[in-house]
Design a protein around this motif. Structure first.
Motif, PDB file in Angstrom:
ATOM      1  N   VAL A  17      10.159  23.288  49.034  1.00 47.43           N
ATOM      2  CA  VAL A  17       9.755  22.447  47.906  1.00 47.43           C
ATOM      3  C   VAL A  17       9.508  21.019  48.387  1.00 47.43           C
ATOM      4  CG1 VAL A  17      10.553  21.414  45.724  1.00 47.43           C
ATOM      5  CG2 VAL A  17      10.851  23.873  46.147  1.00 47.43           C
ATOM      6  N   ALA A  18      10.407  20.500  49.215  1.00 53.70           N
ATOM      7  CA  ALA A  18      10.232  19.144  49.744  1.00 53.70           C
ATOM      8  C   ALA A  18       8.971  19.054  50.614  1.00 53.70           C
ATOM      9  CB  ALA A  18      11.461  18.734  50.552  1.00 53.70           C
ATOM     10  N   PHE A  19       8.744  20.078  51.433  1.00 54.52           N
ATOM     11  CA  PHE A  19       7.561  20.104  52.304  1.00 54.52           C
ATOM     12  C   PHE A  19       6.281  20.141  51.472  1.00 54.52           C
ATOM     13  CE2 PHE A  19       4.605  22.729  55.014  1.00 54.52           C
ATOM     14  CZ  PHE A  19       4.323  21.728  55.928  1.00 54.52           C
ATOM     15  N   PHE A  20       6.244  21.017  50.448  1.00 52.71           N
ATOM     16  CA  PHE A  20       5.058  21.100  49.600  1.00 52.71           C
ATOM     17  C   PHE A  20       4.809  19.786  48.882  1.00 52.71           C
ATOM     18  CE2 PHE A  20       5.939  25.924  49.030  1.00 52.71           C
ATOM     19  CZ  PHE A  20       5.471  26.170  50.302  1.00 52.71           C
ATOM     20  N   GLY A  21       5.897  19.081  48.538  1.00 50.16           N
ATOM     21  CA  GLY A  21       5.763  17.796  47.876  1.00 50.16           C
ATOM     22  C   GLY A  21       5.136  16.730  48.761  1.00 50.16           C
ATOM     23  N   MET A  22       5.234  16.897  50.060  1.00 51.76           N
ATOM     24  CA  MET A  22       4.646  15.948  51.011  1.00 51.76           C
ATOM     25  C   MET A  22       3.171  16.242  51.289  1.00 51.76           C
ATOM     26  SD  MET A  22       7.486  15.874  53.982  1.00 51.76           S
ATOM     27  CE  MET A  22       9.206  15.849  53.616  1.00 51.76           C
ATOM     28  N   MET A  23       2.700  17.417  50.871  1.00 51.07           N
ATOM     29  CA  MET A  23       1.348  17.843  51.211  1.00 51.07           C
ATOM     30  C   MET A  23       0.302  17.169  50.337  1.00 51.07           C
ATOM     31  SD  MET A  23       1.995  21.920  51.557  1.00 51.07           S
ATOM     32  CE  MET A  23       1.115  22.502  52.970  1.00 51.07           C
ATOM     33  N   SER A  24      -0.865  16.959  50.922  1.00 56.32           N
ATOM     34  CA  SER A  24      -2.014  16.468  50.162  1.00 56.32           C
ATOM     35  C   SER A  24      -2.605  17.638  49.380  1.00 56.32           C
ATOM     36  CB  SER A  24      -3.071  15.913  51.128  1.00 56.32           C
ATOM     37  OG  SER A  24      -3.624  16.975  51.904  1.00 56.32           O
ATOM     38  N   ASP A  25      -3.489  17.331  48.449  1.00 54.34           N
ATOM     39  CA  ASP A  25      -4.162  18.394  47.696  1.00 54.34           C
ATOM     40  C   ASP A  25      -4.921  19.318  48.647  1.00 54.34           C
ATOM     41  OD1 ASP A  25      -3.201  17.458  45.282  1.00 54.34           O
ATOM     42  OD2 ASP A  25      -5.023  16.310  44.813  1.00 54.34           O
ATOM     43  N   GLU A  26      -5.547  18.743  49.646  1.00 53.79           N
ATOM     44  CA  GLU A  26      -6.302  19.536  50.625  1.00 53.79           C
ATOM     45  C   GLU A  26      -5.368  20.480  51.406  1.00 53.79           C
ATOM     46  OE1 GLU A  26      -8.226  18.085  54.584  1.00 53.79           O
ATOM     47  OE2 GLU A  26      -9.669  17.712  52.953  1.00 53.79           O
ATOM     48  N   GLN A  27      -4.195  19.989  51.775  1.00 53.41           N
ATOM     49  CA  GLN A  27      -3.232  20.831  52.484  1.00 53.41           C
ATOM     50  C   GLN A  27      -2.703  21.949  51.589  1.00 53.41           C
ATOM     51  OE1 GLN A  27      -0.727  17.519  53.611  1.00 53.41           O
ATOM     52  NE2 GLN A  27      -1.190  17.840  55.782  1.00 53.41           N
ATOM     53  N   ARG A  28      -2.468  21.630  50.305  1.00 53.58           N
ATOM     54  CA  ARG A  28      -1.999  22.668  49.382  1.00 53.58           C
ATOM     55  C   ARG A  28      -3.054  23.757  49.203  1.00 53.58           C
ATOM     56  NH1 ARG A  28      -0.698  18.470  46.600  1.00 53.58           N
ATOM     57  NH2 ARG A  28       1.394  17.735  46.326  1.00 53.58           N
TER      58      ARG A  28
END
Length: 138
Positions: free
Chosen positions: A92-103
């Motif tokens: 969850v913390a990692f996904f929160g650090m991601m940009s829209d492009e990374q998601r």
């Protein structure tokens, strides 16, 4: 992998062919002052760690990557994730650090790993809950 090892491996991955110490040295020297023996030692260390294989060519070696940069990044992520005492919270913390492009890249990767999905039924068409699925041959 240390900073200098990463700089060397970046070239090996980018060129995607067997390389010599001299080739890596000359490219690195465009950015920094570095000795031939230093590059030779780094490539030897990378060989010992299993990141490159080497083949003798005269009195020197040609080095080639054993795996891709993507595989290296995946191994780093897996290692970091496996060290967490709460893997779900770490994700969850990692996904929160991601940009829209990374998601979006993550969504695409999950779709690739999961394979083709069952096609959705058109809206309004429902499965008959009382029917028995066809098991082929009964």
């Amino acid at each position: 992998m240390g900073e200098l090892e990463d700089a060397v491996m970046t070239r090996v991955w980018k060129w995607n062919r067997p390389v010599t110490v001299r080739e890596v040295l000359e490219d690195l020297q465009q950015e920094r002052s570095i000795a031939y023996t230093t590059v030779m030692t780094v490539l030897d260390n990378l060989h010992q760690k299993g990141w490159v294989r080497r083949e003798a060519e005269g009195r020197a070696y040609r080095y080639e990557a054993v795996s891709t940069r993507a595989a290296y990044a995946a191994a780093l992520m897996n290692d970091a994730w496996s060290q967490s005492d709460n893997p779900a919270a770490a994700l969850v913390a990692f996904f929160g650090m991601m940009s829209d492009e990374q998601r979006q890249a993550l969504r695409d990767a999950v779709r690739i790993v999961q394979g083709p999905e069952t096609p959705e039924r058109p809206e309004g068409e429902e499965e008959n809950p009382g029917s028995v699925p066809d098991r082929g041959g009964r």
